[in-house]
Design a protein around this motif. Structure first.
Motif, short mmCIF file in Angstrom:
data_model
loop_
_atom_site.label_atom_id
_atom_site.label_comp_id
_atom_site.label_asym_id
_atom_site.label_seq_id
_atom_site.Cartn_x
_atom_site.Cartn_y
_atom_site.Cartn_z
N LEU A 1 0.83 -1.21 0.00
CA LEU A 1 0.00 0.00 0.00
C LEU A 1 0.86 1.26 0.00
O LEU A 1 0.61 2.20 -0.76
CB LEU A 1 -0.92 0.00 1.22
N VAL A 2 1.88 1.28 0.84
CA VAL A 2 2.74 2.46 0.92
C VAL A 2 3.48 2.67 -0.40
O VAL A 2 3.62 3.81 -0.87
CB VAL A 2 3.73 2.31 2.10
N ASN A 3 3.95 1.61 -1.03
CA ASN A 3 4.61 1.76 -2.32
C ASN A 3 3.65 2.32 -3.37
O ASN A 3 4.04 3.14 -4.21
CB ASN A 3 5.17 0.42 -2.80
N GLU A 4 2.39 1.90 -3.31
CA GLU A 4 1.41 2.45 -4.25
C GLU A 4 1.15 3.93 -3.97
O GLU A 4 0.96 4.72 -4.90
CB GLU A 4 0.10 1.66 -4.18
N LEU A 5 1.18 4.32 -2.70
CA LEU A 5 1.04 5.74 -2.37
C LEU A 5 2.19 6.55 -2.98
O LEU A 5 2.00 7.69 -3.41
CB LEU A 5 0.99 5.94 -0.86
N GLY A 6 3.38 5.95 -3.02
CA GLY A 6 4.50 6.62 -3.67
C GLY A 6 4.21 6.88 -5.14
O GLY A 6 4.55 7.93 -5.68
N ARG A 7 3.57 5.93 -5.80
CA ARG A 7 3.22 6.12 -7.21
C ARG A 7 2.23 7.26 -7.37
O ARG A 7 2.26 7.98 -8.38
CB ARG A 7 2.63 4.83 -7.79
N ARG A 8 1.34 7.45 -6.40
CA ARG A 8 0.36 8.53 -6.51
C ARG A 8 1.01 9.91 -6.40
O ARG A 8 0.40 10.91 -6.75
CB ARG A 8 -0.72 8.37 -5.43
N LEU A 9 2.26 9.95 -5.93
CA LEU A 9 3.01 11.20 -5.92
C LEU A 9 3.93 11.29 -7.14
O LEU A 9 4.83 12.12 -7.19
CB LEU A 9 3.84 11.31 -4.64
N ASP A 10 3.70 10.40 -8.12
CA ASP A 10 4.41 10.39 -9.41
C ASP A 10 5.84 9.87 -9.31
O ASP A 10 6.65 10.11 -10.22
CB ASP A 10 4.40 11.77 -10.07
N PHE A 11 6.17 9.18 -8.23
CA PHE A 11 7.44 8.45 -8.20
C PHE A 11 7.32 7.20 -9.07
O PHE A 11 6.25 6.57 -9.14
CB PHE A 11 7.78 8.00 -6.78
N LYS A 12 8.40 6.84 -9.73
CA LYS A 12 8.48 5.54 -10.39
C LYS A 12 8.95 4.55 -9.34
O LYS A 12 10.08 4.64 -8.85
CB LYS A 12 9.46 5.59 -11.56
N VAL A 13 8.09 3.60 -8.98
CA VAL A 13 8.33 2.75 -7.81
C VAL A 13 8.69 1.33 -8.22
O VAL A 13 8.01 0.72 -9.06
CB VAL A 13 7.10 2.74 -6.88
N THR A 14 9.74 0.81 -7.61
CA THR A 14 10.09 -0.61 -7.71
C THR A 14 9.78 -1.25 -6.38
O THR A 14 10.34 -0.86 -5.34
CB THR A 14 11.58 -0.79 -8.04
N ASN A 15 8.87 -2.21 -6.37
CA ASN A 15 8.52 -2.89 -5.13
C ASN A 15 9.68 -3.74 -4.65
O ASN A 15 10.35 -4.42 -5.44
CB ASN A 15 7.29 -3.78 -5.32
N GLY A 16 9.91 -3.73 -3.33
CA GLY A 16 10.93 -4.59 -2.75
C GLY A 16 10.36 -5.94 -2.36
O GLY A 16 9.21 -6.25 -2.63
N ARG A 17 11.17 -6.73 -1.70
CA ARG A 17 10.75 -8.05 -1.25
C ARG A 17 10.04 -7.92 0.10
O ARG A 17 10.29 -7.00 0.87
CB ARG A 17 11.96 -8.98 -1.11
N TYR A 18 9.16 -8.89 0.36
CA TYR A 18 8.51 -8.95 1.67
C TYR A 18 9.49 -9.43 2.73
O TYR A 18 9.49 -8.96 3.86
CB TYR A 18 7.31 -9.90 1.64
N GLN A 19 10.33 -10.39 2.34
CA GLN A 19 11.32 -10.95 3.26
C GLN A 19 12.67 -11.00 2.57
O GLN A 19 12.78 -11.35 1.40
CB GLN A 19 10.91 -12.37 3.71
N GLY A 20 13.69 -10.62 3.33
CA GLY A 20 15.03 -10.61 2.77
C GLY A 20 15.58 -12.01 2.59
O GLY A 20 15.17 -12.96 3.25
N THR A 21 16.52 -12.15 1.66
CA THR A 21 17.24 -13.40 1.45
C THR A 21 18.73 -13.10 1.44
O THR A 21 19.15 -11.95 1.36
CB THR A 21 16.83 -14.07 0.12
N VAL A 22 19.50 -14.14 1.51
CA VAL A 22 20.95 -13.98 1.59
C VAL A 22 21.50 -13.24 0.39
O VAL A 22 22.38 -12.39 0.50
CB VAL A 22 21.64 -15.36 1.73
#
Length: 407
Positions: free
Chosen positions: A75-96
């Motif tokens: 949701l927060v990443n989508e809010l970034g798009r509403r401010l005209d940022f080009k957004v790349t979603n990150g991972r939910y959980q980190g990996t090595v």
């Protein structure tokens, strides 16, 4: 039925569904990295109204449910798009082998924000770890300078986190904002008409040096001035002396301010946008007060609404602004959509048709720009036509008529 298909066929029912139920309908309902559930959820969010996103945010922060943190991140990443940022979603959980950022936000101005999303600041955040994400992204050329880190938290009570940042060596690279304040910034942008306002709003999310306050005051003043002008424009329609001169009728002499309820104008605009969306088979999201686009930013609309004027030769008057022309020109399918307060129809003029006739329109030049006048008249057959005063001709808009009510 998969979420997107159900959303396409039953948008009203989906809009009344909780975010937990929406996640359950997406893919196999198991929200994880690389899953169909994640892909469908994120695609749905790009098409949802901002007001609906706000209700989902509130639900995530007020209720504990499985995968609530991951949903909040999307949701927060989508809010970034509403401010005209080009957004790349990150991972939910980190990996090595993967860099554990929550999102990368690239502004139109070229500043990159590495987003870190937290539902709460009840525990200390490992600032060195977050800073290492940014450093690794720079080392891997996945982002470029200038860049900074933005921690986006669920609630406004962030005193402990702020103190933690101020006392760290990362104080000049990290800023914090609550989801509620982020939504307020989006609301300001969506209710404005000036692209400069969006730029100033985005600048507030990057580190600023506040010993000298000029940049902060500039951002506040630009935003406040634009919003004030937008409110006046939506609530007050004043006869333009240029339009009066063009009408060549003494009876069209300005007689002061004429008030139209801004909420009524916005309601008519909303009905026109919905009608065009049905016609084209797309779902529009709001970029600013008058500008809309689909989630892919390929189909675009500038929408203006006019009351009926009883004086002068033309019952409907509009302005077409150069920033609208630029915005529409960056899409692959664009329209100038005209609403009439006393009609249950709107007129969607394709951009290529409108541009073909711009040279035949009257213009007004202000300190900021030169805009075109759009005059509509009623023909002897009770149809609507666009006046082309510099050629003494008119263009019938009947081929572009769209009923506001679905049949």
């Amino acid at each position: 039925m998969p979420l997107l298909a159900f959303w396409e066929s039953n948008p009203d029912e989906v809009s009344q569904t909780s975010i937990e139920q929406i996640v359950a309908m997406a893919g196999d309902g198991n929200l994880r990295d690389g899953s169909l559930c994640s892909s469908e959820l994120r695609q749905y969010l790009t098409q949802a109204d901002t007001s609906k996103l706000a209700s989902y945010v509130e639900h995530c922060l007020s209720n504990s449910f499985a995968k609530g943190g991951q949903v909040f991140q999307d949701l927060v990443n989508e809010l970034g798009r509403r401010l005209d940022f080009k957004v790349t979603n990150g991972r939910y959980q980190g990996t090595v082998n993967a860099i554990g950022f929550d999102g990368i936000w690239l502004s139109p101005e070229g500043h990159t924000i590495v987003a870190e999303v937290k539902t709460t600041d009840a525990y200390r955040i490992p600032l060195d770890t977050i800073a290492s994400y940014r450093r690794k992204l720079l080392d891997n050329s996945e982002i470029t300078e200038p860049s900074s880190i933005l921690v986006l938290v669920g609630r406004q009570d962030t005193g402990e986190l702020e103190a933690q940042i101020r006392g760290s060596r990362h104080a000049w690279d990290i800023r914090v904002i609550s989801a509620d304040s982020l939504l307020k910034l989006i609301q300001l942008k969506e209710n404005s008409d000036d692209s400069e306002t969006g730029r100033k709003i985005r600048s507030l999310l990057t580190p600023m040096e506040f010993t000298r306050l000029d940049s902060l005051v500039d951002a506040m003043f630009t935003t406040a001035t634009d919003v004030e002008a937008t409110i006046i424009q939506s609530a007050v329609e004043k006869t333009d002396t240029t339009d009066v001169a063009a009408s060549k009728e003494p009876s069209a002499t300005p007689s002061g301010w004429e008030f139209t309820d801004g909420a009524v104008l916005d309601a008519k605009r909303g009905k026109a946008i919905d009608a065009l969306a049905r016609r084209l088979g797309v779902k529009f999201i709001k970029k600013s007060r008058a500008l809309y686009w689909d989630s892919a930013h390929e189909t675009r609309v500038a929408c203006s609404v006019s009351k009926r004027y009883t004086r002068g030769s033309y019952p409907y008057w509009y302005a077409y602004h150069p920033q609208w022309n630029e915005f529409l020109g960056e899409g692959t399918r664009s329209f100038f959509l005209l609403g009439c307060m006393d009609q249950e129809t709107a007129y969607a003029i394709p951009l290529d048709v409108l541009r073909e006739h711009l040279a035949a329109l009257n213009t007004t030049t202000t300190e900021r720009s030169t805009y075109w006048h759009i005059h509509l008249s009623e023909t002897s057959s009770s149809s609507i036509a666009l006046q082309l005063p510099k050629t003494s001709r008119q263009l019938s808009l009947e081929d572009f008529r769209i009923p506001l009510e679905s049949s």
